[in-house]
Design an enzyme around this catalytic site. Structure first.
Site, PDB file in Angstrom:
ATOM      1  N   TYR A  89     -16.896 -10.973 -47.565  1.00 39.32           N
ATOM      2  CA  TYR A  89     -16.352  -9.969 -48.489  1.00 39.32           C
ATOM      3  C   TYR A  89     -15.659 -10.585 -49.705  1.00 39.32           C
ATOM      4  O   TYR A  89     -15.127  -9.868 -50.543  1.00 39.32           O
ATOM      5  CB  TYR A  89     -15.339  -9.074 -47.764  1.00 39.32           C
ATOM      6  CG  TYR A  89     -15.957  -7.965 -46.966  1.00 39.32           C
ATOM      7  CD1 TYR A  89     -17.222  -8.092 -46.420  1.00 39.32           C
ATOM      8  CD2 TYR A  89     -15.275  -6.787 -46.740  1.00 39.32           C
ATOM      9  CE1 TYR A  89     -17.784  -7.093 -45.679  1.00 39.32           C
ATOM     10  CE2 TYR A  89     -15.839  -5.774 -45.989  1.00 39.32           C
ATOM     11  CZ  TYR A  89     -17.088  -5.929 -45.462  1.00 39.32           C
ATOM     12  OH  TYR A  89     -17.650  -4.932 -44.721  1.00 39.32           O
ATOM     13  N   LYS A 127     -18.111 -14.216 -34.011  1.00 40.92           N
ATOM     14  CA  LYS A 127     -19.510 -14.547 -33.683  1.00 40.92           C
ATOM     15  C   LYS A 127     -19.662 -16.072 -33.765  1.00 40.92           C
ATOM     16  O   LYS A 127     -20.580 -16.586 -34.404  1.00 40.92           O
ATOM     17  CB  LYS A 127     -20.457 -13.889 -34.685  1.00 40.92           C
ATOM     18  CG  LYS A 127     -20.861 -12.473 -34.389  1.00 40.92           C
ATOM     19  CD  LYS A 127     -21.629 -12.289 -33.108  1.00 40.92           C
ATOM     20  CE  LYS A 127     -23.098 -12.580 -33.247  1.00 40.92           C
ATOM     21  NZ  LYS A 127     -23.831 -12.302 -31.973  1.00 40.92           N
ATOM     22  N   ASP A 187     -20.434  -8.761 -30.575  1.00 42.88           N
ATOM     23  CA  ASP A 187     -21.338  -7.744 -30.009  1.00 42.88           C
ATOM     24  C   ASP A 187     -20.887  -7.349 -28.611  1.00 42.88           C
ATOM     25  O   ASP A 187     -20.948  -6.170 -28.241  1.00 42.88           O
ATOM     26  CB  ASP A 187     -22.803  -8.203 -30.023  1.00 42.88           C
ATOM     27  CG  ASP A 187     -22.972  -9.666 -29.701  1.00 42.88           C
ATOM     28  OD1 ASP A 187     -22.278 -10.494 -30.310  1.00 42.88           O
ATOM     29  OD2 ASP A 187     -23.786  -9.986 -28.825  1.00 42.88           O
ATOM     30  N   ASP A 203     -14.151  -4.588 -40.255  1.00 44.60           N
ATOM     31  CA  ASP A 203     -14.620  -3.358 -40.898  1.00 44.60           C
ATOM     32  C   ASP A 203     -15.395  -2.508 -39.887  1.00 44.60           C
ATOM     33  O   ASP A 203     -15.129  -1.313 -39.698  1.00 44.60           O
ATOM     34  CB  ASP A 203     -15.518  -3.752 -42.082  1.00 44.60           C
ATOM     35  CG  ASP A 203     -15.685  -2.628 -43.071  1.00 44.60           C
ATOM     36  OD1 ASP A 203     -15.172  -1.529 -42.815  1.00 44.60           O
ATOM     37  OD2 ASP A 203     -16.343  -2.848 -44.112  1.00 44.60           O
TER      38      ASP A 203
END
Ligand code: NAI
Length: 422
Positions: free
Chosen positions: A149, A220, A286, A310
């Protein structure tokens, strides 16, 4: 006499009559700001009589600012937030072709508000898509300044993208990893030790102060080892180095397990829980998105990077009733700057109709009261909202999903909350 909130060392010094700037916001901003301020004022008055009162000071941003000053985000507005430290805002429309990507992003970047804090809890009676919404009680610390971002992107076909591809190929040995080198856009994902540490430090302080059971680092790192994986390692390093006796980390557990036995590791974990230590653990993003639905009670404070944060914020908000009532704040815990905000947008289709739910802005006002240390007033609003939802007296967004509910306008809903402050 009205006075400024200041940061003195680690402490926030809040006078009895603090000046608090507010941005009304575009679209439904006009509908929800006044009623929200009425609720906050009533809670302060109920809790502290006439000894404390907020002095609201309007500052301009968005369409209202553009119409009055020709600027979407006037310099005086930024200055007011710097001067008074804490502020609150309604939603802002993103100007089309105004040269600013997003006013919200501009505010966050200018004031270096590095934490986006989203508490997620359920109010009894609020419709939810999950079976046990009362088990959801999480506090998301989303890093606000780094990650993909950061806004460093190069469009396919641009000289920059071509130059970058050539540099990666010639200097860094990148070949097969970019499948279509002639036709690829690129984004850069900066993750730093400093940026990660200040976020995780804020999450740990928050958990310790509120005696919350755990902080989970969501990442991740299995795929993005040097960015998201590094975030996880920086988080563990910081917890063990700076919070030693107040935390027990999953890394400590693994160490005991490998050096001694699983029984010893389990015993150490149980002992840490018994003595009120904050358990610091990590989970792959995930897996977290599944686990938070299936076993929400396993998670309390979440510390994560910008993009993960987000996605996670919206999923968790949906689990407890959606964006109409989910609050947020952008905070720099080092210098004290904080802007509390409605997390939804300007909902132009319902602006001016009395249909908007002011819950998100009211609850971000409650976060503001907590941040100021005016916790009694914050509790008054929580209790009153609990009562209001339990009585099924709600605005149109929730009314459509609640059997036997009474429909209230934006303003009537605020009045009902005030009536329910006991
Ligand atoms: P939105 O949040 O304004 O609307 C999405 C849906 O939720 C609409 O159906 C709307 O009617 C409903 N909704 C939103 N808030 C509600 C409330 N308080 N009560 C009842 N219903 C509510 O999102 P959208 O349409 O994507 O964005 C509209 C504008 O808002 C855009 O200019 C966008 O850039 C801006 N925006 C600003 C944000 C901020 O200032 N923090 C955040 C998100 C969007």
């Amino acid at each position: 006499m009205a006075d400024k909130i200041i940061k003195s060392g680690e402490q926030l010094k809040v006078p009895d009559n603090p000046v608090i700037p507010f941005i009304e916001g575009d679209g439904i901003g006009k509908d929800i700001m006044g009623p929200s301020q009425r609720v906050i004022d009533a809670a302060v008055q109920k809790s502290y009589g006439t000894s404390r009162k907020i002095e609201w000071k309007e500052v301009l941003a968005g369409e209202k600012a553009y119409l009055q000053t020709g600027h979407w985000l006037p310099e005086e507005t930024i200055e007011a937030f710097r001067e008074y430290l804490i502020g609150i805002k309604g939603p802002l429309a993103t100007p089309v072709g105004g040269g600013i990507r997003s006013l919200n992003v501009a505010l966050r970047q200018t004031l270096d508000l590095f934490v986006c804090l989203r508490p997620v809890r359920w109010f009894k009676g609020v419709p939810s898509p999950v079976r046990y919404p009362h088990l959801v009680d999480m506090h998301i610390f989303r890093e606000n300044t780094e990650d993909i971002y950061a806004g460093i992107e190069f469009m396919t076909g641009s000289p920059e993208a071509e130059k970058l591809m050539k540099f990666m190929k010639d200097e860094l040995g990148v070949t097969d990893q970019v499948r279509f080198p002639e036709n690829s856009s690129f984004g850069v994902k900066p993750i730093s030790r400093e940026g990660s540490e200040r976020l995780v430090r804020a999450a740990l302080h928050y958990a310790i102060e509120r005696q919350l059971p755990s902080v989970t680092l969501v990442h991740k790192g299995n795929i993005m080892k040097f960015t998201e994986g590094a975030f996880k390692n920086y988080g563990y390093d910081l917890a063990e180095k700076d919070f030693g006796d107040k935390v027990f980390t999953w890394r400590m557990y693994e160490k005991i397990r490998s050096e001694k036995s699983i029984l010893d590791a389990d015993k150490a974990l149980e002992e840490a829980k018994k003595t009120g230590k904050v358990i610091v653990k990590d989970v792959i993003t995930d897996a977290f998105l599944q686990e938070s639905l299936l076993r929400p009670y396993d998670y309390s404070v979440i510390a994560t990077m910008n993009l993960n944060g987000d996605y996670i914020s919206d999923q968790l908000a949906a689990m407890v009733g959606g964006i109409g009532i989910s609050p947020g704040a952008n905070i720099n815990y080092n210098n004290g700057y904080a802007i509390f905000e409605a997390t939804h947008g300007t909902a132009p289709a319902i602006a001016g109709t009395g249909k908007a739910n002011p819950g998100s802005l009211i609850l971000s006002g409650v976060m503001m009261l907590e941040y100021m240390g005016w916790t009694k007033a914050a509790e008054h609003v929580y209790d009153a909202m609990d009562h209001t939802f339990a009585k099924r007296r709600v605005t149109s967004d929730l009314h459509a999903q609640m059997e036997g509910a009474t429909l209230l306008s934006t303003s009537e809903f605020a009045d009902e909350i005030i009536r329910n402050m006991h």
